[in-house]
Scaffold this motif. Sequence first.
Motif, mmCIF file in Angstrom:
data_model
loop_
_atom_site.group_PDB
_atom_site.id
_atom_site.type_symbol
_atom_site.label_atom_id
_atom_site.label_comp_id
_atom_site.label_asym_id
_atom_site.label_seq_id
_atom_site.Cartn_x
_atom_site.Cartn_y
_atom_site.Cartn_z
ATOM 1 N N TYR A 94 0.889 -0.781 -0.277
ATOM 2 C CA TYR A 94 -0.243 0.382 0.004
ATOM 3 C C TYR A 94 0.378 1.359 -0.342
ATOM 4 O O TYR A 94 1.968 1.174 1.064
ATOM 5 C CB TYR A 94 -1.107 0.113 1.496
ATOM 6 C CG TYR A 94 -1.786 -1.369 1.532
ATOM 7 C CD1 TYR A 94 -0.928 -1.902 1.904
ATOM 8 C CD2 TYR A 94 -3.348 -0.453 0.822
ATOM 9 C CE1 TYR A 94 -2.527 -3.733 2.067
ATOM 10 C CE2 TYR A 94 -4.167 -2.136 1.009
ATOM 11 C CZ TYR A 94 -3.958 -3.195 1.334
ATOM 12 O OH TYR A 94 -4.732 -3.613 1.733
ATOM 13 N N CYS A 95 0.171 2.084 -0.663
ATOM 14 C CA CYS A 95 1.206 3.212 -0.873
ATOM 15 C C CYS A 95 0.252 4.362 0.581
ATOM 16 O O CYS A 95 -1.064 4.257 0.422
ATOM 17 C CB CYS A 95 0.742 4.118 -2.097
ATOM 18 S SG CYS A 95 1.780 5.783 -2.153
ATOM 19 N N TYR A 96 0.902 5.368 0.940
ATOM 20 C CA TYR A 96 0.873 5.665 1.985
ATOM 21 C C TYR A 96 1.487 7.563 1.680
ATOM 22 O O TYR A 96 2.060 7.657 1.405
ATOM 23 C CB TYR A 96 1.514 5.632 3.550
ATOM 24 C CG TYR A 96 1.484 6.063 4.261
ATOM 25 C CD1 TYR A 96 2.364 7.059 5.349
ATOM 26 C CD2 TYR A 96 0.115 6.248 5.424
ATOM 27 C CE1 TYR A 96 2.543 7.652 6.232
ATOM 28 C CE2 TYR A 96 -0.475 6.745 6.579
ATOM 29 C CZ TYR A 96 1.107 7.550 6.834
ATOM 30 O OH TYR A 96 1.019 8.304 8.069
ATOM 31 N N ALA A 97 0.258 8.213 2.000
ATOM 32 C CA ALA A 97 0.124 9.604 2.485
ATOM 33 C C ALA A 97 -0.493 10.462 3.885
ATOM 34 O O ALA A 97 -1.042 10.261 3.887
ATOM 35 C CB ALA A 97 0.128 10.513 1.146
ATOM 36 N N LYS A 98 1.020 11.332 3.330
ATOM 37 C CA LYS A 98 1.169 11.915 5.523
ATOM 38 C C LYS A 98 0.861 13.304 4.962
ATOM 39 O O LYS A 98 2.455 13.921 5.032
ATOM 40 C CB LYS A 98 1.197 11.243 6.745
ATOM 41 C CG LYS A 98 0.743 12.205 7.814
ATOM 42 C CD LYS A 98 1.454 11.359 9.146
ATOM 43 C CE LYS A 98 1.547 11.415 10.951
ATOM 44 N NZ LYS A 98 1.362 10.879 11.828
ATOM 45 N N ARG A 103 -1.745 16.528 9.195
ATOM 46 C CA ARG A 103 -1.915 14.892 10.116
ATOM 47 C C ARG A 103 -2.804 13.750 9.036
ATOM 48 O O ARG A 103 -2.005 12.974 9.184
ATOM 49 C CB ARG A 103 -0.933 15.039 11.111
ATOM 50 C CG ARG A 103 0.248 15.507 11.754
ATOM 51 C CD ARG A 103 0.400 15.171 13.332
ATOM 52 N NE ARG A 103 1.521 16.067 13.386
ATOM 53 C CZ ARG A 103 2.399 15.555 14.916
ATOM 54 N NH1 ARG A 103 2.492 14.890 15.306
ATOM 55 N NH2 ARG A 103 3.420 15.914 14.998
ATOM 56 N N ASN A 104 -2.710 14.839 8.375
ATOM 57 C CA ASN A 104 -4.107 13.705 7.467
ATOM 58 C C ASN A 104 -3.351 12.530 6.792
ATOM 59 O O ASN A 104 -2.026 12.599 6.256
ATOM 60 C CB ASN A 104 -5.032 14.752 6.474
ATOM 61 C CG ASN A 104 -6.122 15.079 7.480
ATOM 62 O OD1 ASN A 104 -6.149 14.991 8.398
ATOM 63 N ND2 ASN A 104 -6.342 16.615 6.540
ATOM 64 N N GLU A 105 -3.854 11.576 6.561
ATOM 65 C CA GLU A 105 -3.646 10.265 5.546
ATOM 66 C C GLU A 105 -3.991 9.673 5.327
ATOM 67 O O GLU A 105 -5.362 9.792 4.528
ATOM 68 C CB GLU A 105 -3.040 9.182 7.076
ATOM 69 C CG GLU A 105 -2.162 9.472 8.250
ATOM 70 C CD GLU A 105 -2.382 8.254 9.067
ATOM 71 O OE1 GLU A 105 -0.964 7.992 9.372
ATOM 72 O OE2 GLU A 105 -3.184 7.554 9.587
#
Length: 117
Positions: A94-98, A103-105
């Motif tokens: 899974y790709c993840y972005a914060k 601090r929204n994910e």
Amino acid sequence: QMQLVESGGGLVQPGGSLRLSCVASGSNFVLYRMGWYRQAPGKQRELVALFQTGGNTNYADSVKGRFTISRDNAKNTVYLQMNSLTPGDTAVYYCYAKHILTRNENWGQGTQVTVSS
């Protein structure tokens, strides 16, 4: 809100390589810490690689020296180069972005990586 779309998964033999890509859209890419997680059947989702604030990277011990995370801000894309793959690397990645301020994910939908002979 950022949308993340992964690609590059598939079936590979032990010892092989794959490169995962994650294209981001919908928000300012440079304001996000990007990373990759994975989840194997029956296991919890775990960190694989993550950009830290300042550009340093953090890797799971199990992938150090084999996986490399990189990003191309001009293309809004983060990559995961995976070498010397083993059956233990089989998982959905899974790709993840914060967002660095709010601090929204955000998560991608995942791409399957299967390492098998």
